[in-house]
Design a protein around this motif. Structure first.
Motif, short mmCIF file in Angstrom:
data_model
loop_
_atom_site.label_atom_id
_atom_site.label_comp_id
_atom_site.label_asym_id
_atom_site.label_seq_id
_atom_site.Cartn_x
_atom_site.Cartn_y
_atom_site.Cartn_z
N ILE A 44 0.83 -1.20 0.00
CA ILE A 44 0.00 0.00 0.00
C ILE A 44 0.87 1.25 0.00
O ILE A 44 0.44 2.31 -0.46
N THR A 45 2.12 1.13 0.48
CA THR A 45 3.03 2.29 0.48
C THR A 45 3.33 2.77 -0.93
O THR A 45 3.61 3.95 -1.14
N ALA A 92 0.32 4.96 -1.95
CA ALA A 92 -0.17 5.94 -0.96
C ALA A 92 -0.30 7.34 -1.55
O ALA A 92 -1.26 8.06 -1.25
N HIS A 93 0.64 7.72 -2.42
CA HIS A 93 0.60 9.07 -2.99
C HIS A 93 -0.61 9.31 -3.87
O HIS A 93 -0.96 10.46 -4.16
N ILE A 107 -3.54 9.87 -0.79
CA ILE A 107 -3.25 10.66 0.41
C ILE A 107 -2.61 11.99 0.01
O ILE A 107 -1.74 12.05 -0.85
N GLU A 115 6.68 7.32 8.48
CA GLU A 115 7.03 6.03 7.90
C GLU A 115 7.71 5.09 8.89
O GLU A 115 7.69 3.86 8.70
N LEU A 173 -2.13 3.60 6.95
CA LEU A 173 -2.40 3.77 5.52
C LEU A 173 -3.63 2.96 5.11
O LEU A 173 -4.50 3.45 4.37
N THR A 174 -3.72 1.73 5.60
CA THR A 174 -4.84 0.87 5.26
C THR A 174 -6.14 1.43 5.82
O THR A 174 -7.18 1.42 5.14
N TRP A 233 -7.25 4.36 3.67
CA TRP A 233 -7.88 3.86 2.43
C TRP A 233 -9.30 3.38 2.71
O TRP A 233 -10.23 3.73 1.98
#
Length: 208
Positions: free
Chosen positions: A115-116, A119-120, A123, A132, A141-142, A145
């Protein structure tokens, strides 16, 4: 296995989660699918998607509904014929349904490092409070989402950018709730969000 978890956020809203451990054949047994649903599930190339689809029909039965009680509009948003609001999600071996008198949205996602990489794409503001090296970075992050996906389903305006229109305020995983905003056509819409973790998955749901 049968029903995995039931959550009652308020007297008008219920969330039910299913852990998909059954085979396609077992899930198909005892279901009374409409011809449209049968054609749809038979046309799916992935057995995982087939099992997800069928598990949602089992969840509907847990609510007292049949497959025929569910229909989709031109944008693919699900509706119930009795007028109650519904949202549906499934990811790998979990599925969930939320039904309410209010407009709702729900999403489940597997927590994965990749997912990293994307991410951009979803987010913007949230990068200001994410770190990070935080041990909860992937989980956060999850969660973001899931929150934005649940709001996308709730708001039902196709094509809205998660990055441009959706904003999630700072939160901690242990909080299991946060606040999110949709900024659309010079109006701000505020939503209280609930989320939870189980077996390496995150689920978030929004109630209007």
């Amino acid at each position: 296995m049968p029903l995995y978890k039931t959550i009652t956020p308020n007297s008008q809203t219920v969330v039910k989660i299913w852990k998909i451990s059954e085979s396609y054949n077992v899930l198909m047994q005892s279901l009374n699918l409409s011809s449209e649903s049968l054609e749809r599930v038979l046309g799916m190339k992935s057995e995982m998607h087939q099992r997800g689809f069928l598990s949602v029909r089992h969840l509907l039965r847990e609510f007292g509904y049949q497959d025929a009680d569910l229909y989709y509009d031109e944008n693919g948003k699900p509706h119930l014929k009795d007028g109650k609001h519904i949202s549906i999600t499934h990811s790998f071996n979990f599925s969930a349904v939320i039904i309410s008198d209010d407009v709702v949205g729900i999403d489940i996602e597997k927590q994965r490092d990749k997912i990293t990489i994307i991410a951009h794409k979803f987010i913007d503001y949230e990068f200001d409070y994410l770190n990070e090296i935080d041990s909860d970075y992937i989980k956060k992050l999850t969660t973001i989402w899931c929150v934005k996906e649940s709001l996308y389903k709730l708001f039902a305006k196709p094509g809205l950018s998660f990055k441009k229109y959706f904003l999630v305020i700072p939160f901690e995983i242990k909080d299991e709730n946060t606040v999110a905003w949709i900024d659309y056509k010079n109006k701000n819409y505020r939503y209280n969000i609930h989320f939870l973790e189980f077996e390496g998955f995150t689920c978030a749901y929004a109630i209007a």
